[in-house]
Write an enzyme that holds these catalytic residues in place. Structure first.
Site, PDB file in Angstrom:
ATOM      1  N   TYR A 137       0.975  -1.149   0.218  1.00  0.00           N
ATOM      2  CA  TYR A 137      -0.021   0.049   0.116  1.00  0.00           C
ATOM      3  C   TYR A 137       0.886   1.430   0.069  1.00  0.00           C
ATOM      4  CZ  TYR A 137      -4.154  -2.914   1.261  1.00  0.00           C
ATOM      5  OH  TYR A 137      -5.192  -3.742   1.014  1.00  0.00           O
ATOM      6  N   LYS A 179       3.765 -15.152   2.825  1.00  0.00           N
ATOM      7  CA  LYS A 179       3.820 -15.887   1.472  1.00  0.00           C
ATOM      8  C   LYS A 179       5.290 -16.200   0.939  1.00  0.00           C
ATOM      9  CE  LYS A 179       1.447 -17.709  -1.930  1.00  0.00           C
ATOM     10  NZ  LYS A 179       0.761 -18.728  -1.662  1.00  0.00           N
TER      11      LYS A 179
END
Length: 342
Positions: A137, A179
Site C-alpha cells: 500500500y 507468503k
C-alpha cells in the site's frame, strides 16, 4: 484527574456513540475528556479534515478515542477537495501508528448470528495484528501503457516492531502469516519474526502459516488461533474475514498503536452510518469495545477493560438487541443495559 483523553466524535452517528462512551467512562473512573473536531465536521468548520491544533492535542493525550468519519455531503470527484477520511489517515501518520489490532471474540449470546455453525466458532477469541504503514500500500506504484506495477517493500526494523506487538499481546501462541514460498518480502518477514521470537520471547510458541492456508484455517478452525501477526495487505483481507465470524461487522472495535510513548487511537470498525444519524438507533457496542481496548492497550487498566467487556456480554445475554442485531433497542437502551451490568 485521571487519564487525559482526546475524543473525536466526527460525523454521522459519531457524536451519538461517543456520548454513550462518555457515560460508560464516567462509571469506570476519572477521565479528562477533551472533545475536538475531525473529518467532515472539521472540513465544515476549518476547511480541512484534521487541523494542526487537533493533531497536537492528540499527541499530548494519553489516548485518542475516535467515533466515525465520513458522509455523502463530503463525497466529491474533485481530487483537490478535502475528504473526511484524510483526518483518519493524518492521525495515523501524525501519531506514528504502525500496528492495527482487531480482536475477534463472538459474544456467546450472538453465536447463532454467525454465518458459520455455532460449534465451529464457539471458543473463538483471537487478535489480528496488522502492520499498518508498510508493504504494497505504501510502495512505489505506477502505470505505463498497458502495464501497471505496485511494489511491496519491508525493512527488518518494520517487521521487528510489529512482531513485538504480536508477541506482547499473545496468551498462548503467535501465528505469523506470510507468503514465504513465493515472495522475498515474506522470506524477510518470516526470518525476522522468528528471530525476534527466539531472542526476546522464547517462551511464546510461534507458528508460520502461508496466507492462503491461513484464510482456510480461519474458517475451518478459528478457535485454534490466539494472535495472528501479518503484513499490511494480508492483514487487511484476513481481519475482514475474521470479523465476519462474529456475524456483524458493526460489533467490532479496533486499536492502532505506535511506539510505547505515543498515544494509541481507538475506534469502532463500522462507518458513520449517515442514514441513521440523529435517529438514536445506532449500536454503541463496538464503541464500548473500543473503549475496552483503550483501557487495556492504551491506559494499562486491564480490570476495567474486562469489566466493560463482561457488562456488554451480560447485556446481550439479557436480550439486548439493537436494530442491526434484529431488535428494537435504541442507543440509550443499549447504554443503560451495559451500565446496569457494570
Amino acid at each position: 484527574m485521571g487519564a487525559h483523553l482526546v475524543t473525536l466524535p466526527g460525523d454521522g452517528i459519531g457524536p451519538e456513540i461517543l456520548a454513550a462512551a462518555a457515560a460508560v467512562l464516567a462509571r469506570l473512573g476519572e477521565f479528562e475528556l477533551d472533545e475536538r473536531l475531525v473529518g467532515g465536521a472539521s472540513i465544515d468548520a476549518h476547511g480541512t479534515a484534521l487541523t494542526d491544533d487537533v493533531l497536537d492535542a492528540c499527541r499530548g493525550a494519553d489516548a485518542v478515542l475516535l467515533a466515525a468519519v465520513g458522509g455523502p455531503e463530503w463525497d466529491t470527484v474533485d481530487p483537490q477537495a478535502p475528504r473526511p477520511e484524510q483526518g483518519l489517515l493524518g492521525l495515523r501518520k501524525g501519531l506514528g501508528l504502525f500496528a492495527n489490532l482487531r480482536p475477534v471474540r463472538p459474544s456467546p449470546a450472538l453465536l447463532d448470528a454467525s454465518p458459520l455453525k455455532r460449534d465451529h466458532i464457539e471458543g473463538t477469541d483471537l487478535l489480528v495484528v496488522r502492520e499498518l504503514t508498510g508493504g504494497i500500500y505504501f510502495g512505489d506504484s505506477g502505470r505505463e501503457g498497458d502495464r501497471a506495477h505496485d511494489d511491496c517493500a519491508y525493512s527488518a526494523a518494520e517487521v521487528e516492531r510489529i512482531a513485538r506487538v504480536g508477541f506482547e499481546s499473545a496468551r498462548t501462541k503467535v501465528t505469523s502469516v506470510d507468503k514465504a514460498n513465493v515472495m522475498e518480502t515474506s522470506r524477510l518477514w518470516r526470518e525476522t519474526v522468528a528471530r525476534v521470537g527466539a531472542e526476546e520471547f522464547g517462551e511464546v510458541p510461534l507458528e508460520h502459516l502461508l496466507v492462503d492456508n491461513a484464510a482456510m484455517q480461519l474458517v475451518s478452525r478459528p478457535a485454534d488461533f490466539d494472535v495472528i501477526v501479518t503484513e499490511n495487505l494480508f492483514g487487511d483481507i484476513l481481519s475482514d474475514e475474521a470479523a465476519m465470524l462474529t456475524g456483524s461487522l458493526g460489533m467490532l472495535p479496533s486499536a492502532s498503536l505506535g511506539e510505547p510513548d505515543t498515544p494509541g487511537l481507538f475506534e469502532p470498525v463500522h462507518g458513520s452510518a449517515p442514514d441513521i444519524a440523529g435517529t438514536g438507533t445506532a449500536n454503541p457496542l463496538a464503541m464500548f469495545g473500543s473503549v475496552a481496548l483503550m483501557l487495556r492497550h492504551g491506559l494499562a487498566m486491564e480490570s476495567e477493560a474486562a469489566a466493560l467487556e463482561s457488562a456488554v456480554d451480560k447485556a446481550l445475554e439479557g436480550g439486548l438487541r439493537t436494530r442491526d442485531l434484529g431488535g428494537e433497542a435504541t442507543t440509550e437502551d443499549a447504554t443503560r443495559a451495559v451500565l446496569g451490568n457494570l
